[in-house]
Design a protein around this motif. Structure first.
Motif, PDB file in Angstrom:
ATOM      1  N   ALA A  47       0.832  -1.209   0.000  1.00 46.68           N
ATOM      2  CA  ALA A  47       0.000   0.000   0.000  1.00 46.68           C
ATOM      3  C   ALA A  47       0.865   1.257   0.000  1.00 46.68           C
ATOM      4  O   ALA A  47       0.580   2.230  -0.703  1.00 46.68           O
ATOM      5  CB  ALA A  47      -0.926  -0.006   1.217  1.00 46.68           C
ATOM      6  N   ILE A  48       1.951   1.242   0.781  1.00 49.99           N
ATOM      7  CA  ILE A  48       2.854   2.400   0.820  1.00 49.99           C
ATOM      8  C   ILE A  48       3.576   2.562  -0.511  1.00 49.99           C
ATOM      9  O   ILE A  48       3.615   3.646  -1.098  1.00 49.99           O
ATOM     10  CB  ILE A  48       3.894   2.255   1.954  1.00 49.99           C
ATOM     11  N   LEU A  49       4.157   1.462  -1.010  1.00 53.08           N
ATOM     12  CA  LEU A  49       4.955   1.528  -2.234  1.00 53.08           C
ATOM     13  C   LEU A  49       4.125   1.955  -3.434  1.00 53.08           C
ATOM     14  O   LEU A  49       4.610   2.674  -4.315  1.00 53.08           O
ATOM     15  CB  LEU A  49       5.614   0.171  -2.503  1.00 53.08           C
ATOM     16  N   SER A  50       2.862   1.521  -3.468  1.00 52.91           N
ATOM     17  CA  SER A  50       2.014   1.830  -4.614  1.00 52.91           C
ATOM     18  C   SER A  50       1.665   3.311  -4.690  1.00 52.91           C
ATOM     19  O   SER A  50       1.284   3.808  -5.749  1.00 52.91           O
ATOM     20  CB  SER A  50       0.729   0.996  -4.563  1.00 52.91           C
ATOM     21  N   ARG A  51       1.797   4.013  -3.569  1.00 52.46           N
ATOM     22  CA  ARG A  51       1.422   5.425  -3.523  1.00 52.46           C
ATOM     23  C   ARG A  51       2.613   6.358  -3.351  1.00 52.46           C
ATOM     24  O   ARG A  51       2.449   7.581  -3.382  1.00 52.46           O
ATOM     25  CB  ARG A  51       0.450   5.662  -2.366  1.00 52.46           C
ATOM     26  N   LEU A  52       3.810   5.804  -3.180  1.00 51.45           N
ATOM     27  CA  LEU A  52       4.985   6.637  -2.911  1.00 51.45           C
ATOM     28  C   LEU A  52       5.409   7.408  -4.167  1.00 51.45           C
ATOM     29  O   LEU A  52       5.380   6.871  -5.277  1.00 51.45           O
ATOM     30  CB  LEU A  52       6.139   5.763  -2.420  1.00 51.45           C
ATOM     31  N   ASN A  53       5.782   8.647  -3.974  1.00 52.88           N
ATOM     32  CA  ASN A  53       6.222   9.514  -5.065  1.00 52.88           C
ATOM     33  C   ASN A  53       7.357   8.860  -5.857  1.00 52.88           C
ATOM     34  O   ASN A  53       8.295   8.291  -5.284  1.00 52.88           O
ATOM     35  CB  ASN A  53       6.690  10.855  -4.457  1.00 52.88           C
ATOM     36  N   ASN A  54       7.289   8.941  -7.189  1.00 51.58           N
ATOM     37  CA  ASN A  54       8.313   8.323  -8.041  1.00 51.58           C
ATOM     38  C   ASN A  54       9.692   8.944  -7.884  1.00 51.58           C
ATOM     39  O   ASN A  54      10.697   8.351  -8.291  1.00 51.58           O
ATOM     40  CB  ASN A  54       7.888   8.406  -9.511  1.00 51.58           C
ATOM     41  N   ASN A  55       9.754  10.131  -7.317  1.00 54.52           N
ATOM     42  CA  ASN A  55      11.040  10.803  -7.121  1.00 54.52           C
ATOM     43  C   ASN A  55      11.717  10.404  -5.816  1.00 54.52           C
ATOM     44  O   ASN A  55      12.740  10.983  -5.448  1.00 54.52           O
ATOM     45  CB  ASN A  55      10.851  12.324  -7.143  1.00 54.52           C
ATOM     46  N   ILE A  56      11.159   9.429  -5.136  1.00 59.60           N
ATOM     47  CA  ILE A  56      11.721   8.975  -3.860  1.00 59.60           C
ATOM     48  C   ILE A  56      12.138   7.514  -3.976  1.00 59.60           C
ATOM     49  O   ILE A  56      11.390   6.681  -4.494  1.00 59.60           O
ATOM     50  CB  ILE A  56      10.697   9.137  -2.719  1.00 59.60           C
ATOM     51  N   THR A  57      13.338   7.205  -3.531  1.00 60.72           N
ATOM     52  CA  THR A  57      13.845   5.837  -3.536  1.00 60.72           C
ATOM     53  C   THR A  57      13.520   5.155  -2.210  1.00 60.72           C
ATOM     54  O   THR A  57      14.022   5.565  -1.160  1.00 60.72           O
ATOM     55  CB  THR A  57      15.373   5.808  -3.746  1.00 60.72           C
ATOM     56  N   PRO A  58      12.654   4.124  -2.220  1.00 58.10           N
ATOM     57  CA  PRO A  58      12.340   3.432  -0.969  1.00 58.10           C
ATOM     58  C   PRO A  58      13.435   2.450  -0.561  1.00 58.10           C
ATOM     59  O   PRO A  58      14.004   1.748  -1.407  1.00 58.10           O
ATOM     60  CB  PRO A  58      11.039   2.693  -1.301  1.00 58.10           C
ATOM     61  N   ILE A  59      13.722   2.408   0.715  1.00 58.82           N
ATOM     62  CA  ILE A  59      14.673   1.454   1.286  1.00 58.82           C
ATOM     63  C   ILE A  59      13.935   0.739   2.417  1.00 58.82           C
ATOM     64  O   ILE A  59      13.471   1.386   3.357  1.00 58.82           O
ATOM     65  CB  ILE A  59      15.933   2.157   1.815  1.00 58.82           C
ATOM     66  N   ILE A  60      13.830  -0.584   2.335  1.00 60.17           N
ATOM     67  CA  ILE A  60      12.934  -1.327   3.211  1.00 60.17           C
ATOM     68  C   ILE A  60      13.700  -2.147   4.256  1.00 60.17           C
ATOM     69  O   ILE A  60      14.649  -2.866   3.920  1.00 60.17           O
ATOM     70  CB  ILE A  60      12.043  -2.289   2.397  1.00 60.17           C
ATOM     71  N   LEU A  61      13.262  -2.040   5.509  1.00 58.24           N
ATOM     72  CA  LEU A  61      13.721  -2.958   6.554  1.00 58.24           C
ATOM     73  C   LEU A  61      12.968  -4.266   6.370  1.00 58.24           C
ATOM     74  O   LEU A  61      11.737  -4.280   6.325  1.00 58.24           O
ATOM     75  CB  LEU A  61      13.425  -2.377   7.941  1.00 58.24           C
ATOM     76  N   SER A  62      13.701  -5.384   6.274  1.00 61.88           N
ATOM     77  CA  SER A  62      13.043  -6.661   6.002  1.00 61.88           C
ATOM     78  C   SER A  62      13.724  -7.805   6.740  1.00 61.88           C
ATOM     79  O   SER A  62      14.949  -7.824   6.902  1.00 61.88           O
ATOM     80  CB  SER A  62      13.067  -6.953   4.497  1.00 61.88           C
ATOM     81  N   GLY A  63      12.914  -8.763   7.159  1.00 61.03           N
ATOM     82  CA  GLY A  63      13.445  -9.984   7.747  1.00 61.03           C
ATOM     83  C   GLY A  63      14.040 -10.898   6.695  1.00 61.03           C
ATOM     84  O   GLY A  63      14.780 -11.835   7.018  1.00 61.03           O
ATOM     85  N   ASN A  64      13.718 -10.626   5.429  1.00 63.82           N
ATOM     86  CA  ASN A  64      14.250 -11.400   4.312  1.00 63.82           C
ATOM     87  C   ASN A  64      14.505 -10.435   3.154  1.00 63.82           C
ATOM     88  O   ASN A  64      13.702 -10.352   2.215  1.00 63.82           O
ATOM     89  CB  ASN A  64      13.263 -12.493   3.898  1.00 63.82           C
TER      90      ASN A  64
END
Length: 346
Positions: free
Chosen positions: A23-40
């Motif tokens: 839900a977050i990624l689908s709405r995040l501005n294209n000019n922003i690079t997401p970096i995700i905390l993940s267990g995998n």
């Protein structure tokens, strides 16, 4: 490009949390690079095409942030000490580090509490007061923050607004279909599993239904599904779908869900599937009150099987208390969480 570190219970195989991330990624501005905390991290990278790091590595990435970047506590009940005090301290520490770096910090679609430990309460108040934006997903969390003198936006869980997909990978048993979602938990004893199994057997007989067992987190749900399946013997299937949108779309083909997990109820409700809840956590009880879902607190589940069967059949036979208009309104209001992020970016 600006970076946004997004922290949550991701990469753990939990469909509800993966739906929140999507839900977050689908709405995040294209000019922003997401970096995700993940267990995998590797799987998160493969599933969403994003940069992802483990719990220790993400700290190094936070220390690299600049004032133009963002730090987002992803949706969910990250700050509560019923499951784990250590986990709450960890997520609070990440937010503190980001705030010390001077980046914009957002608590997104949070369910705050329960918090019993005085230290965690104190830290949570300090951290939230320093956040640039806060949104919560239930009235109880909003009332707690109001008591603390902290302003927040309240809106339905973002998964209400997540688009669904119908998968052709599976062939469902014929209707009527009653889905069941259970998870391993201290309140779900062996005796209660036996009771629920007998309830499903009677429902199956009374309305000639097929039972669809749906684990939302294989590591915690599949074993319970298999125990139920052993009792049912016939007219059941166990479905494991990893894609959150496909899982949500599945409920458009289900007549009723008997569910424990919060996001099983949200996904089913959003697809106009009737819901009957078995609450193991305050967040589930909160949802039941807010949108009029019937059900039981698992700790107080009746021992009378016929009583439970009748209550389930009442839900099955009566009109859905969540109207299409209400579902649409919940989805529209859920988008306010994303607008909150946009207000920080612009």
């Amino acid at each position: 490009m600006r970076k946004a570190i997004i922290c949550g219970y991701y990469g753990q195989g939990n469909a509800g949390d993966e739906a929140l991330l999507l839900a977050i990624l689908s709405r995040l501005n294209n000019n922003i690079t997401p970096i995700i905390l993940s267990g995998n991290p590797q799987k998160t990278n493969q599933d969403y095409g994003v940069i992802s790091y483990s719990r220790l590595q993400i700290i190094k990435e936070i220390l690299k942030l600049t004032k133009k970047d963002l730090f987002i506590w992803g949706g969910g009940s990250l700050i509560q000490d019923i499951t784990s005090v250590k986990s709450a301290i960890y997520y609070l520490t990440l937010m503190v580090l980001a705030q010390l770096k001077g980046v914009k910090t957002i608590a997104y679609a949070q369910g705050i509490g329960p918090i019993k430990t005085p230290l965690i309460q104190w830290l949570t108040k300090i951290v939230l007061k320093r956040c640039d934006r806060i949104s919560v997903r239930d009235q109880k969390s909003a009332k707690l923050l109001d008591k603390w003198g902290i302003k927040c936006l309240i809106a339905p869980d973002p998964v209400w607004a997540l688009p669904s997909k119908i998968t052709k990978k599976i062939e469902l048993l014929p209707a009527p279909r009653i889905a069941i979602n259970l998870r391993s938990h201290s309140s779900l004893t062996i005796t209660k599993i036996e009771t629920i199994s007998q309830v499903l057997i009677k429902i199956k007989e009374k309305i000639n239904a097929n039972i669809i067992l749906i684990p939302f987190q294989i590591s915690k749900d599949l074993e319970v599904c298999e125990k139920i399946a052993q009792q049912l013997k016939t007219n059941y299937q166990i479905l494991t779908l990893e894609n959150a949108q496909e899982l949500k779309g599945l409920f458009s083909q289900i007549d009723m869900l008997i569910g424990m997990r919060l996001h099983s109820l949200i996904m089913a409700g959003s697809e106009n599937c009737k819901c009957f809840a078995l609450s193991y956590d305050p967040k589930v009880s909160n949802l039941m009150r807010e949108i009029n879902i019937k059900g039981y607190d698992l700790e107080k589940l009746p021992t009378n099987i016929d009583e439970i069967v009748q209550e389930c059949l009442n839900t099955y036979n009566n009109p859905n208390p969540i109207s299409p208009h209400q579902i649409q309104k919940l989805a529209e209001d859920a988008l306010k969480h994303h607008q909150l992020i946009d207000s920080v970016i612009t």
